[in-house]
Design an enzyme around this catalytic site. Structure first.
Site, short mmCIF file in Angstrom:
data_model
loop_
_atom_site.label_atom_id
_atom_site.label_comp_id
_atom_site.label_asym_id
_atom_site.label_seq_id
_atom_site.Cartn_x
_atom_site.Cartn_y
_atom_site.Cartn_z
N ARG A 212 25.19 45.17 -0.40
CA ARG A 212 26.21 44.67 -1.34
C ARG A 212 25.92 45.20 -2.74
O ARG A 212 26.81 45.61 -3.47
CB ARG A 212 26.19 43.14 -1.38
CG ARG A 212 26.95 42.50 -0.24
CD ARG A 212 27.11 41.00 -0.46
NE ARG A 212 25.96 40.23 -0.02
CZ ARG A 212 25.75 39.81 1.21
NH1 ARG A 212 26.62 40.08 2.16
NH2 ARG A 212 24.68 39.10 1.52
N PHE A 228 36.87 43.22 7.50
CA PHE A 228 35.94 42.28 8.13
C PHE A 228 35.16 41.58 7.02
O PHE A 228 33.94 41.61 6.97
CB PHE A 228 34.98 42.99 9.10
CG PHE A 228 35.66 43.86 10.13
CD1 PHE A 228 36.18 43.31 11.29
CD2 PHE A 228 35.79 45.23 9.93
CE1 PHE A 228 36.80 44.10 12.25
CE2 PHE A 228 36.40 46.04 10.87
CZ PHE A 228 36.92 45.47 12.03
N ASP A 250 40.36 39.59 7.17
CA ASP A 250 39.55 38.95 8.21
C ASP A 250 40.47 38.12 9.11
O ASP A 250 41.55 37.71 8.69
CB ASP A 250 38.47 38.05 7.60
CG ASP A 250 37.29 37.81 8.55
OD1 ASP A 250 36.24 38.46 8.36
OD2 ASP A 250 37.42 37.00 9.48
N ASN A 280 44.29 41.05 12.00
CA ASN A 280 43.42 41.92 12.77
C ASN A 280 43.24 43.24 12.01
O ASN A 280 44.23 43.92 11.73
CB ASN A 280 44.07 42.16 14.13
CG ASN A 280 43.18 42.96 15.06
OD1 ASN A 280 42.34 43.75 14.61
ND2 ASN A 280 43.36 42.75 16.35
N ASP A 301 32.79 46.51 7.96
CA ASP A 301 31.61 45.79 8.46
C ASP A 301 31.99 44.92 9.65
O ASP A 301 31.99 43.68 9.57
CB ASP A 301 31.01 44.93 7.32
CG ASP A 301 29.72 44.24 7.75
OD1 ASP A 301 29.06 44.74 8.68
OD2 ASP A 301 29.37 43.21 7.14
N CYS A 341 26.41 46.56 13.56
CA CYS A 341 25.29 45.63 13.75
C CYS A 341 24.98 45.46 15.23
O CYS A 341 24.33 44.51 15.63
CB CYS A 341 25.59 44.29 13.08
SG CYS A 341 27.05 43.48 13.70
N1 SAH Z 1 31.04 41.78 5.71
C1 SAH Z 1 30.71 40.39 5.91
C2 SAH Z 1 30.28 40.09 7.33
C3 SAH Z 1 31.27 40.46 8.39
S1 SAH Z 1 31.03 39.66 9.90
C4 SAH Z 1 29.66 39.96 4.90
O1 SAH Z 1 29.00 40.82 4.28
O2 SAH Z 1 29.49 38.76 4.71
C5 SAH Z 1 32.40 40.13 10.83
C6 SAH Z 1 33.70 39.44 10.44
O3 SAH Z 1 34.74 40.10 11.16
C7 SAH Z 1 33.83 37.97 10.79
O4 SAH Z 1 34.18 37.26 9.62
C8 SAH Z 1 34.98 37.90 11.81
O5 SAH Z 1 35.82 36.77 11.60
C9 SAH Z 1 35.73 39.15 11.51
N2 SAH Z 1 36.49 39.77 12.61
C10 SAH Z 1 36.10 40.01 13.88
N3 SAH Z 1 37.03 40.76 14.53
C11 SAH Z 1 38.02 41.00 13.66
C12 SAH Z 1 39.24 41.72 13.71
N4 SAH Z 1 39.61 42.36 14.82
N5 SAH Z 1 40.02 41.75 12.61
C13 SAH Z 1 39.64 41.10 11.47
N6 SAH Z 1 38.48 40.43 11.36
C14 SAH Z 1 37.68 40.37 12.42
#
Ligand code: SAH
Length: 397
Positions: A212, A228, A250, A280, A301, A341
Site C-alpha cells: 500500500r 477487489f 468489490d 463483479n 488484488d 495470493c
Molecule cells: N485489496 C484488499 C484485499 C482484497 S481481498 C486490501 O488491500 O484490503 C479480495 C476482495 O475481492 C474481497 O473483498 C472480495 O469481496 C472481493 N471479490 C471477490 N471476488 C470478486 C469479484 N468477482 N468481483 C468483485 N470483488 C470480488
C-alpha cells in the site's frame, strides 16, 4: 506417546525441517491417535525425527511441532517459548513500520502450524486451522496474551479448511471483552477501521501494508482503479498521497461501506473524489473497456482463485483475464499493481501469466518492483509454501 513411522526414504523433508508429512509418507501408526494429538515421528529405521500433531482426516497427516531426537515436550513451556520467539522476531516492528497492527504468529513460519494471529491495537484475533492447533488452542492463547500483554483474544476459526481437519467452524471471544464493531488501526499516517468479527480472515489485509505504501508513492495525481478493494486499503492510501480520484470495486456491500468510512477518516473531502462500485470486477472492467474509460493506475488484488494445485489451471485463466482487462485500462505511461495470493501459484508462474496478458493486450509492461507479503508475515526458508502473496508493480507503456 503414540508413534508414526515413516516409509523408507520418505524422511528427507522432515530431516530438513519441513513441517508437513503427507499421508503417503506414513508407513505405520501405533494405536490410532486422536485428532490433533501429539505423536512421536520416527524414520523407517526407528530414528526419532521429532514431535508433531496428528491429523487423521487430512492429506497432511502430521504437522511437526519440533524436530530432532532430543525434542522437548509439546507443553505449556513449549508454547510459551514459541510465543516469545514470535514476539522477538517482530521486536521494533511497530516503530519501524509505524503501525499498531501486525501479524503476531504466521503459522508454520513461526513454528506453529495452523496458528495465525493478528494484532489490532490491543486485541489479538486468531485462526486455528488445523487439528493440532485447535487441540492446543487454550494454551496457545494463554502464551500469546502473556507474551504480548494484550488484554483480549478473539477467535475467527471460521475457515473452510477446518472441515478437512474434522473440525467445526468456531468464532467468539476467548479472553477479555468482546471486541468493538470497528477497531481503529494506523499504518504510518493512514488510519483504518477493522471489523474483526465480520471482516475477511481476521479482519484486514495486513499482508499488503508495505505494498500500500509503495502504491501510494506512485499514485499522486492519478485516477486510480482499486479492483477487489475490500475495505479500501490501496485506494485510501493512494488518495491520502494525492491521487486525483479513486474508484473502488468489490462484490461486498459491507466492505465498500467500510471503505467509505476509511476514506472519510483520512481525507475529509475524499468522498467527492471516490466512487464505491458494488459489482463483479470481471464485468465492471469489461464495461469500462467498452466505454473506453482509462485510469492512470490500476490495482488488481483478487481473492485466492486457486485453493489447491488441481484448481490451478482454472485459476490461471482467471488471473490472465483480469490482468488482460486491467492492462487495457491503463493509460500509456500509467501504472499497474497486480497480485496473486494463491499459494499454489509461484512467483515465476504469476509472472508468466502477466507476461501473456501484456502480450495479448499489445502493451509493453515494465516491472518496477517485485512485491510480496509484508515482513511480519514471516517466511521461513524451510517452508517455501509460506510465500503466498506475490505481486508486480509495473509501468504500462
Ligand atoms: N485489496 C484488499 C484485499 C482484497 S481481498 C486490501 O488491500 O484490503 C479480495 C476482495 O475481492 C474481497 O473483498 C472480495 O469481496 C472481493 N471479490 C471477490 N471476488 C470478486 C469479484 N468477482 N468481483 C468483485 N470483488 C470480488
Amino acid at each position: 506417546m503414540k508413534i508414526v513411522r515413516l516409509k523408507p526414504k520418505r524422511d528427507y523433508p522432515t530431516r530438513q525441517g519441513h513441517p508437513w508429512i503427507f499421508s503417503g509418507a506414513v508407513d505405520t501408526v501405533s494405536r490410532e491417535p486422536e485428532n490433533g494429538e501429539t505423536v512421536q515421528v520416527v524414520s523407517a529405521d526407528g530414528t526419532p525425527l521429532g514431535l508433531g500433531a496428528y491429523s487423521p482426516h487430512s492429506q497432511i497427516r502430521v504437522r511437526m511441532w519440533t524436530f530432532g531426537s532430543g525434542s522437548t515436550p509439546v507443553d505449556e513451556a513449549f508454547f510459551a517459548d514459541r510465543a516469545a520467539r514470535a514476539c522477538s522476531l517482530r521486536e521494533g516492528f511497530c516503530e519501524r513500520f509505524r503501525t499498531d497492527a501486525w501479524r503476531v504468529v504466521n503459522a508454520e513460519a513461526d513454528g506453529l502450524p495452523g496458528v495465525t494471529v493478528d494484532r489490532y491495537g490491543d486485541v489479538l484475533v486468531g485462526q486455528f486451522t488445523t487439528a493440532g492447533a485447535a487441540r492446543n488452542r487454550d494454551v496457545i492463547v494463554k502464551s500469546l496474551t502473556e507474551a504480548t500483554g494484550c488484554a483480549a483474544f478473539y477467535e475467527r476459526s471460521d475457515t473452510d479448511g477446518r472441515a478437512h481437519e474434522g473440525l467445526e467452524k468456531t468464532v467468539g471471544t476467548l479472553v477479555g471483552p468482546e471486541p468493538p464493531d470497528r477497531i481503529p488501526i494506523h499504518e504510518g499516517d493512514t488510519a483504518f477501521e477493522v471489523d474483526v468479527r465480520g471482516g475477511h480472515k481476521t479482519g484486514f489485509y495486513l499482508d499488503q501494508r508495505e505494498n500500500r505504501r509503495l502504491v501510494a508513492l506512485y499514485a499522486k495525481g492519478a485516477d486510480l482503479l482499486n479492483a477487489f478493494s475490500y475495505t479500501g486499503g490501496f485506494g485510501v492510501a493512494a488518495l491520502r498521497a494525492g491521487a486525483a480520484s479513486v474508484t473502488h470495486v468489490d462484490l461486498s456491500a459491507s466492505a465498500l461501506a467500510l471503505a467509505e468510512r476509511n476514506t472519510a477518516l483520512n481525507v475529509p473531502d475524499g468522498g467527492g473524489k471516490s466512487a464505491f462500485l458494488q459489482g463483479n470486477v470481471f464485468s465492471v472492467l469489461r464495461e469500462f473497456r467498452d466505454r473506453a474509460r482509462s485510469f492512470g493506475f490500476v490495482v488488481l488484488d483478487p481473492p485466492k482463485f486457486a485453493e489447491t494445485r488441481v484448481q490451478t489451471m482454472k485459476a490461471l485463466r482467471g488471473y490472465k483475464d483480469i490482468n488482460l482487462l486491467g492492462i487495457k485500462l491503463v493509460v500509456r505511461g500509467g501504472y499497474l499493481a497486480t497480485f496473486s495470493c494463491s499459494g499454489a501459484i509461484d512467483p515465476k508462474l504469476f509472472r508468466t501469466v502477466v507476461t501473456e496478458a501484456a502480450h495479448d493486450a499489445g502493451r509493453e509492461v515494465v516491472v518496477l518492483h517485485e512485491l510480496r507479503q509484508a515482513p511480519d508475515h514471516t517466511e521461513s526458508l524451510r517452508f517455501p509454501e509460506g510465500l503466498y502473496l506475490k505481486g508486480l508493480l509495473c509501468r504500462v507503456m
